[in-house]
Write an enzyme that holds these catalytic residues in place. Structure first.
Site, PDB file in Angstrom:
ATOM      1  N   HIS A 176      43.014  60.649  76.995  1.00 38.75           N
ATOM      2  CA  HIS A 176      44.362  60.782  76.434  1.00 38.75           C
ATOM      3  C   HIS A 176      44.334  61.281  74.995  1.00 38.75           C
ATOM      4  O   HIS A 176      45.362  61.701  74.468  1.00 38.75           O
ATOM      5  CB  HIS A 176      45.120  59.457  76.536  1.00 38.75           C
ATOM      6  CG  HIS A 176      44.629  58.370  75.622  1.00 38.75           C
ATOM      7  ND1 HIS A 176      43.796  57.358  76.047  1.00 38.75           N
ATOM      8  CD2 HIS A 176      44.847  58.137  74.314  1.00 38.75           C
ATOM      9  CE1 HIS A 176      43.538  56.551  75.048  1.00 38.75           C
ATOM     10  NE2 HIS A 176      44.164  57.004  73.979  1.00 38.75           N
ATOM     11  N   ASP A 207      39.767  57.799  81.931  1.00 42.63           N
ATOM     12  CA  ASP A 207      40.194  57.992  80.547  1.00 42.63           C
ATOM     13  C   ASP A 207      39.015  58.308  79.624  1.00 42.63           C
ATOM     14  O   ASP A 207      38.904  57.754  78.526  1.00 42.63           O
ATOM     15  CB  ASP A 207      40.941  56.755  80.046  1.00 42.63           C
ATOM     16  CG  ASP A 207      41.839  57.067  78.844  1.00 42.63           C
ATOM     17  OD1 ASP A 207      41.876  58.251  78.446  1.00 42.63           O
ATOM     18  OD2 ASP A 207      42.467  56.152  78.303  1.00 42.63           O
ATOM     19  N   SER A 285      41.046  54.647  69.710  1.00 47.51           N
ATOM     20  CA  SER A 285      40.759  55.210  71.026  1.00 47.51           C
ATOM     21  C   SER A 285      39.568  56.153  70.979  1.00 47.51           C
ATOM     22  O   SER A 285      39.507  57.053  70.142  1.00 47.51           O
ATOM     23  CB  SER A 285      41.975  55.970  71.556  1.00 47.51           C
ATOM     24  OG  SER A 285      43.052  55.101  71.763  1.00 47.51           O
TER      25      SER A 285
END
Length: 595
Positions: A176, A207, A285
């Site tokens: 993402h 992911d 992230s």
């Protein structure tokens, strides 16, 4: 500092009985920018680096005294005192001491005061924490498709996240973080140069994304991160990355709280994951999670934001990471995680087990439905009882033994396989045991969770905009709460419908661009197209082909809710170009429908 800053010193309010000092580990869960517990060499070195280097923001090294129910107050960033550096605040005054003694009657001998701890030099920290130099900051410019107006894109925007260098001149980050990318750049720690990166593979389900940098200068002086094994509960973990709140590298620490099958929000899938109590904020992230030996045990990727929950973060563990890397190495691209294309039911009720012909020593799960597009449809049937997968027995609740004292959902066994591999499945059918070698494949959803970087498809005739329903489309039309606001029939198909063929799509009338030819049809919005001139619609390309090749007098569209749209063929096709010109639409169909 943030709202959970430490309060230095051993001061107490007058008239209160002094409380015993709280352990270091209790305050670390609320300290977003501080070092790991003292038991972790990695976190200790990181704390020393933070106090001895001008790079990180200065923080106090003294743990906050624990109060009753109050959170620690905000304090200023002041240099730590000698007592703080020694981690030994002065004891509270006692009564009854000899007269003339300092500190209110407490006699203190010089030999009892520990000498201040000399901070580690930066070169020593680098030796202890070599993996931190492999953590990079990822800058991405995104240009997302406009699913509601599929012939154009949205305004571009920028984001920053974290990543880390692995062997083979590769960089790992989250999928993402680089979704719908137009440009990706990475910057090493302590460097002022941003290097252009190329996206090699994007694993939507897990992911994870893999990048590389062509510039040889980027790879000089950096050692790749080494992967460790799956950690156990209560193992210390240190998350490193570049979250919001500053521009320099950040270190947060915690322990492994839970290991189970998690819902991966970005991929809309369920894979094994780690829950930790270290803070994971926006920008973390893609950053690595290290164990106390400096080995990477996962990738930070999401957190739980809830008023009743604090410090719940999630990490992609090494089994999923290794699967992604090996999948890319084997096939040169990301092929995905296979699934067992069934819906199953627990067999915990004893009467249900008896009715299905199961013996007292047999355990398993019941097959509710089999996906028609899955390879399993050729051998598995509804009401089959799956007893084992690859020789591992499945319990009545759908779990299998994992490690000592732990169990995990049997989908974990399926996710360890690769697309195209075979698995041996033992099934109970009509009180007889059968064994099948099943070829595993990826999931084919009727309403896909992602379009994997491709622009959305559309077709326009007489102002009617036809498109394909996907989760991004529903989110574009109805917002983040699309599961509550979208039409019930579309949601029912999203949750329960199965594709009957590999190329089946759910086609809807997205909107009607108003014109004289479509008077009376203006209110048709997001209604499924079932058939055209009596022929069921398989997918959008099938519909576009039928309309373009139609030589009948009328175009008849059968819609859901028993609605009917009828247009005169010649007039409709002639009016299409004028409508496209009015709305500045370059083409009546997307590029994928022209081939």
């Amino acid at each position: 500092m943030d709202g959970h800053g430490n309060a230095s010193g051993g001061k107490r309010k007058r008239g209160r009985k002094p409380k015993p000092r709280a352990p270091d580990s209790l305050d670390n869960n609320h300290n977003h920018h501080h070092a790991a517990p003292s038991s972790s060499p990695l976190a200790t070195a990181a704390a020393a680096a933070a106090s001895g280097s001008p790079d990180p923001e200065p923080v106090s090294s003294s743990p906050a005294p624990r109060r009753r129910v109050r959170k620690s107050r905000r304090v200023r960033n002041e240099p730590p005192s000698e007592a703080d550096a020694a981690h030994s605040p002065s004891p509270p005054p006692r009564r009854g001491g000899p007269k003339g003694a300092p500190n209110g009657g407490l006699a203190v001998k010089m030999m009892d005061v520990p000498a201040p701890v000399e901070p580690l030099r930066w070169d020593e920290v680098v030796k202890v924490v070599p993996s931190m130099d492999a953590v990079v900051k990822v800058f991405c410019v995104h240009t997302e498709p406009n699913f509601s107006l599929p012939w154009q894109r949205k305004r571009q925007y920028s984001s920053s996240s974290s990543g880390f260098i692995i062997g083979g001149r590769r960089v790992l980050t989250n999928a993402h973080s680089v979704e719908h990318h137009t440009q990706v750049k990475v910057k090493k720690r302590g460097s002022d140069t941003k290097y252009l990166a190329t996206v090699l593979a994007i694993g939507t389900e897990c992911d994870i994304a893999m990048l590389t940098v062509e510039d040889d200068e980027f790879w000089k002086g950096v050692s790749p991160v080494e992967f460790g094994s799956l950690p156990a509960l209560q193992d210390a973990v240190t998350v490193v990355g570049y979250p919001i709140g500053g521009d320099t590298i950040s270190v947060t620490s915690g322990v492994v709280s839970r290991i189970e099958i998690l819902s991966y929000v970005h991929g809309s899938t369920e894979l094994v994951g780690l829950q930790i109590d270290a803070a994971i904020n926006s920008g973390n992230s893609g950053g690595p999670a290290f164990n106390d030996k400096g080995k990477c045990v996962g990738i930070a990727f999401q957190s739980l934001k809830h008023e009743d929950a604090e410090n719940i973060g999630y990490v992609i563990p090494t089994p999923v990471i290794n699967h992604f890397i090996k999948d890319y190495q084997k096939s040169g691209e990301y092929t995905g995680f296979p699934i067992l294309g069934i819906e199953w039911q627990k067999m915990e009720n004893p009467d249900l087990r008896k009715a299905m012909g199961m013996k007292s020593d047999q355990k398993g799960v019941r097959v509710r439905r089999v996906e028609p597009t899955a390879p399993e449809s050729g051998c598995l049937q509804p009401s089959d009882i799956i007893l084992s997968f690859d020789g591992i027995d499945i319990a009545n609740d759908g779990t299998v033994p994992f490690r000592h004292g732990e169990r995990i959902g049997f989908s974990y066994l399926v996710s360890q396989k690769y697309t195209g591999e075979k698995a041996r499945v033992k099934v109970l059918r009509n009180s007889k045991i059968h064994e099948f070698n099943i070829k595993l494949a990826t999931h084919k959803r009727l309403i896909p969770a992602h379009i994997k970087g491709r622009p959305p498809s559309y077709y326009i005739v007489a102002g009617f905009v036809f498109t394909v329903v996907s989760v991004p489309y529903l989110r574009s039309e109805y917002g983040k709460d699309y599961e509550y606001d979208a039409p019930v029939k579309l949601l029912d198909k999203h949750m329960h419908a199965m594709a009957q063929s590999p190329d089946e799509q759910l086609v809807v009338v997205s909107q009607v661009l108003v014109s004289d030819i479509n008077i009376g049809y203006e209110d048709i919005v997001n209604i499924q197209v079932l058939a055209f001139n009596g022929t069921p619609v398989k997918n959008l390309k099938h519909l576009a082909t039928m309309v373009e090749e139609c030589d009948e007098a009328f175009l008849k569209f059968d819609l859901d809710y028993d609605q009917l749209v009828v247009l005169e063929t010649k007039t409709a096709k002639a009016a299409t170009q004028d409508i496209l010109t009015t709305h500045c639409i370059p083409s009546a169909m997307s590029e994928d429908l022209k081939s």
